[in-house]
Design a protein around this motif. Structure first.
Motif, PDB file in Angstrom:
ATOM      1  N   SER A  20      -2.729   0.462  -6.547  1.00 12.75           N
ATOM      2  CA  SER A  20      -2.978  -0.804  -5.829  1.00 12.75           C
ATOM      3  C   SER A  20      -3.410  -1.937  -6.750  1.00 12.75           C
ATOM      4  O   SER A  20      -2.999  -3.087  -6.583  1.00 12.75           O
ATOM      5  CB  SER A  20      -4.110  -0.619  -4.814  1.00 12.75           C
ATOM      6  OG  SER A  20      -3.831   0.392  -3.918  1.00 12.75           O
ATOM      7  N   SER A  57       4.203   4.132  -4.091  1.00 14.58           N
ATOM      8  CA  SER A  57       3.418   2.906  -4.237  1.00 14.58           C
ATOM      9  C   SER A  57       2.229   2.847  -3.299  1.00 14.58           C
ATOM     10  O   SER A  57       2.345   3.064  -2.102  1.00 14.58           O
ATOM     11  CB  SER A  57       4.302   1.688  -3.981  1.00 14.58           C
ATOM     12  OG  SER A  57       3.533   0.514  -4.113  1.00 14.58           O
ATOM     13  N   SER A  58       1.092   2.517  -3.867  1.00  9.21           N
ATOM     14  CA  SER A  58      -0.099   2.196  -3.085  1.00  9.21           C
ATOM     15  C   SER A  58      -0.060   0.702  -2.803  1.00  9.21           C
ATOM     16  O   SER A  58       0.878   0.028  -3.201  1.00  9.21           O
ATOM     17  CB  SER A  58      -1.353   2.511  -3.900  1.00  9.21           C
ATOM     18  OG  SER A  58      -1.336   3.836  -4.328  1.00  9.21           O
ATOM     19  N   GLY A  59      -1.080   0.205  -2.166  1.00 11.40           N
ATOM     20  CA  GLY A  59      -1.189  -1.235  -1.994  1.00 11.40           C
ATOM     21  C   GLY A  59      -1.176  -1.709  -0.559  1.00 11.40           C
ATOM     22  O   GLY A  59      -1.474  -2.866  -0.290  1.00 11.40           O
ATOM     23  N   SER A  60      -0.848  -0.807   0.391  1.00 11.47           N
ATOM     24  CA  SER A  60      -0.766  -1.292   1.767  1.00 11.47           C
ATOM     25  C   SER A  60      -2.139  -1.702   2.295  1.00 11.47           C
ATOM     26  O   SER A  60      -2.283  -2.731   2.948  1.00 11.47           O
ATOM     27  CB  SER A  60      -0.126  -0.240   2.675  1.00 11.47           C
ATOM     28  OG  SER A  60      -0.960   0.870   2.824  1.00 11.47           O
ATOM     29  N   ILE A  61      -3.143  -0.902   1.988  1.00  9.94           N
ATOM     30  CA  ILE A  61      -4.481  -1.234   2.505  1.00  9.94           C
ATOM     31  C   ILE A  61      -4.988  -2.512   1.832  1.00  9.94           C
ATOM     32  O   ILE A  61      -5.483  -3.434   2.491  1.00  9.94           O
ATOM     33  CB  ILE A  61      -5.448  -0.049   2.302  1.00  9.94           C
ATOM     34  CG1 ILE A  61      -4.941   1.169   3.091  1.00  9.94           C
ATOM     35  CG2 ILE A  61      -6.880  -0.425   2.716  1.00  9.94           C
ATOM     36  CD1 ILE A  61      -5.711   2.447   2.894  1.00  9.94           C
ATOM     37  N   GLU A 143       1.760   7.124   1.557  1.00 14.26           N
ATOM     38  CA  GLU A 143       1.235   8.002   2.599  1.00 14.26           C
ATOM     39  C   GLU A 143       1.322   7.252   3.924  1.00 14.26           C
ATOM     40  O   GLU A 143       1.163   6.034   3.980  1.00 14.26           O
ATOM     41  CB  GLU A 143      -0.224   8.377   2.307  1.00 14.26           C
ATOM     42  CG  GLU A 143      -0.774   9.309   3.366  1.00 14.26           C
ATOM     43  CD  GLU A 143      -1.992  10.088   2.921  1.00 14.26           C
ATOM     44  OE1 GLU A 143      -2.588   9.732   1.885  1.00 14.26           O
ATOM     45  OE2 GLU A 143      -2.359  11.038   3.632  1.00 14.26           O
ATOM     46  N   ASP A 145      -0.473   6.251   6.247  1.00 15.25           N
ATOM     47  CA  ASP A 145      -1.917   6.112   6.469  1.00 15.25           C
ATOM     48  C   ASP A 145      -2.300   5.916   7.926  1.00 15.25           C
ATOM     49  O   ASP A 145      -3.397   6.274   8.331  1.00 15.25           O
ATOM     50  CB  ASP A 145      -2.445   4.912   5.667  1.00 15.25           C
ATOM     51  CG  ASP A 145      -2.452   5.175   4.174  1.00 15.25           C
ATOM     52  OD1 ASP A 145      -2.945   6.239   3.770  1.00 15.25           O
ATOM     53  OD2 ASP A 145      -1.973   4.317   3.423  1.00 15.25           O
ATOM     54  N   GLY A 155      -4.928  11.448   0.786  1.00 19.98           N
ATOM     55  CA  GLY A 155      -6.090  10.628   0.446  1.00 19.98           C
ATOM     56  C   GLY A 155      -5.881   9.772  -0.783  1.00 19.98           C
ATOM     57  O   GLY A 155      -6.461   8.717  -0.907  1.00 19.98           O
ATOM     58  N   ASN A 157      -2.806   8.538  -3.790  1.00 19.88           N
ATOM     59  CA  ASN A 157      -1.378   8.591  -4.094  1.00 19.88           C
ATOM     60  C   ASN A 157      -1.073   9.310  -5.406  1.00 19.88           C
ATOM     61  O   ASN A 157       0.090   9.563  -5.700  1.00 19.88           O
ATOM     62  CB  ASN A 157      -0.794   7.175  -4.096  1.00 19.88           C
ATOM     63  CG  ASN A 157      -0.453   6.723  -2.683  1.00 19.88           C
ATOM     64  OD1 ASN A 157      -0.685   7.449  -1.720  1.00 19.88           O
ATOM     65  ND2 ASN A 157       0.090   5.527  -2.561  1.00 19.88           N
ATOM     66  N   GLY A 218      -7.958   1.156  -5.299  1.00 21.10           N
ATOM     67  CA  GLY A 218      -7.324   2.470  -5.172  1.00 21.10           C
ATOM     68  C   GLY A 218      -8.367   3.522  -4.842  1.00 21.10           C
ATOM     69  O   GLY A 218      -9.556   3.335  -5.059  1.00 21.10           O
ATOM     70  N   GLY A 220      -7.940   6.594  -6.084  1.00 24.74           N
ATOM     71  CA  GLY A 220      -7.844   7.578  -7.155  1.00 24.74           C
ATOM     72  C   GLY A 220      -8.986   7.428  -8.144  1.00 24.74           C
ATOM     73  O   GLY A 220      -9.905   6.679  -7.970  1.00 24.74           O
TER      74      GLY A 220
HETATM   75  N1  GLU Z   1      -2.025   4.797   0.660  1.00 24.83           N
HETATM   76  C1  GLU Z   1      -2.996   3.851   0.173  1.00 24.83           C
HETATM   77  C2  GLU Z   1      -2.466   2.427   0.243  1.00 24.83           C
HETATM   78  O1  GLU Z   1      -1.285   2.195   0.301  1.00 24.83           O
HETATM   79  C3  GLU Z   1      -3.374   4.080  -1.277  1.00 24.83           C
HETATM   80  C4  GLU Z   1      -3.979   5.382  -1.639  1.00 24.83           C
HETATM   81  C5  GLU Z   1      -4.420   5.312  -3.095  1.00 24.83           C
HETATM   82  O2  GLU Z   1      -4.991   4.323  -3.494  1.00 24.83           O
HETATM   83  O3  GLU Z   1      -4.192   6.246  -3.845  1.00 24.83           O
HETATM   84  O4  GLU Z   1      -3.226   1.489   0.216  1.00 24.83           O
END
Ligand code: GLU
Length: 375
Positions: A20, A57-61, A143, A145, A155, A157, A218, A220
């Protein structure tokens, strides 16, 4: 170093995980568009070399929370799920638009834990992803989510990406985040931390180096990356941790301009899978082969329904079955592409007749040679 770079450049199938913090500006919550444009160019070069690429890819939250006006810091589960639902649309759109600039097609796949842990869902997810790759598309995976609850989440990525690499038999996984690799101590608080460029054994000592290194966005940290390395390397996939804080991070690795840590897998994905099949204890059924099929297997061929004379046991698609010769000798094991019920209907028949016999068009092979370990 050169041989480590080849883990990326020679890989046929590569999973790239993007954290993210790279995609979303920490101050404004906006997409870092120019960074993604450069990454898209890197991916286009890989595709032009004939490599298959999957992006996790993360970043949705991180993107969704800004739109919804949610406060900084830890969110409640339902708030992060709402943020993910909002941000994922923007994220997918950004990938489509930006990868489209370099003529790449993308497809969105949202996975939950059960999709990689339950055999049938796993097989379906895998075949969809394989089809997308064969059609030249870049799957962009996150994920799911919004439906994942705390008990059933990956939990992070990092591990999701490792599961995807395992599921797809990828040879290389690259984790791009804001850390450039593994150190023996947390480098942000220890000036004398030593960088480890090459790791062959995920010993307890190495696993203990996973403390610290968290980012605001993130979920992680180094520990989830080390757990990802365990999953990936056991599946025959080498894993690279590199910083994505620069433009063109993948080209930088390829040119030897960026430092990274590489967790080197000893097996190839194919041999790792065969070892796993050979080592599995429970077999759900038996397929008896005719002599022609026995010979074909010996020559490295797949097992076709035509070469099977008898099915015993009760098994589902994807279950492990034992292969025996006409005189009852165990020849090996493999994963069945059909349930015992369907297998009984197609044995002795040509693969071209499967659709008529079952009412759906399944795979030509009863057991594919890549999913088989012979004694
Ligand atoms: N799935 C979460 C998102 O898209 C990210 C999970 C992570 O940061 O590893 O925001």
């Amino acid at each position: 170093m050169a041989s480590l770079i080849e883990k990326l450049t020679n890989a046929k199938r590569v999973v790239i995980k993007i954290g993210s913090a790279l995609l979303v500006d920490g101050d404004t919550g906006e997409l870092r568009k120019r960074w993604l444009v450069a990454l898209a160019e890197d991916v286009a070069e890989m595709r032009a070399r004939g490599q298959e690429v999957l992006i996790v890819s993360s970043g949705s939250i991180a993107m969704g929370r800004t739109v919804l006006g949610l406060p900084a810091g830890q969110l409640r589960l339902e708030e992060s799920q709402a943020a993910a639902a909002t941000g994922q649309v923007l994220l997918a759109h950004a990938y489509q638009e930006i990868l489209g600039l370099v003529d790449l097609k993308i497809a969105q796949i949202l996975l939950t834990l059960s999709d990689t842990e339950e055999r049938r869902r796993y097989l379906n997810a895998r075949s969809t992803l394989s089809t997308l790759l064969s059609l030249g598309s870049i799957p962009v995976i996150n994920e799911n989510d919004t439906v994942a609850t705390s008990e059933i989440r990956y939990g992070d990525n990092d591990r999701l990406a490792a599961r995807v690499a395992q599921m797809m038999g990828a040879d290389c996984l690259v984790l791009l985040s804001d850390v450039d690799g593994l150190y023996d101590k947390d480098p942000t608080t220890n000036a004398d931390a030593t960088f480890l460029p090459e790791i062959h054994d995920l010993s307890d000592e190495i696993m203990a180096m996973g403390g610290g290194v968290q980012t605001a966005y993130g979920s992680g940290g180094m520990i989830t990356k080390l757990k990802a390395a365990q999953i990936a390397t056991q599946a025959g996939c080498s894993m690279i941790i590199a910083s994505g804080k620069i433009r063109h991070p993948l080209q930088a690795i390829e040119k030897g301009d960026a430092r990274f840590s590489c967790f080197v897998a000893t097996d190839t994905p194919r041999t790792a899978r065969k070892k796993w099949i050979a080592g599995s204890l429970s077999s759900a059924g038996t397929l008896t082969l005719d002599t022609g099929a026995e010979k074909a297997l010996g020559n490295g061929k797949s097992l076709l329904p035509a070469g099977v004379t008898r099915i015993d046991g009760d098994f589902e698609r994807g279950d492990l079955v034992t292969l025996i010769s006409a005189d009852g000798k165990e020849l090996g094991r493999g994963l069945s592409n059909y349930s015992s019920e369907d297998a009984k209907l197609i044995i002795g028949h040509k693969s071209g007749e499967i659709a008529d016999l079952l009412g759906y068009s399944g795979r030509d092979e009863l057991v594919h040679r890549d999913e088989m370990a012979l004694n």
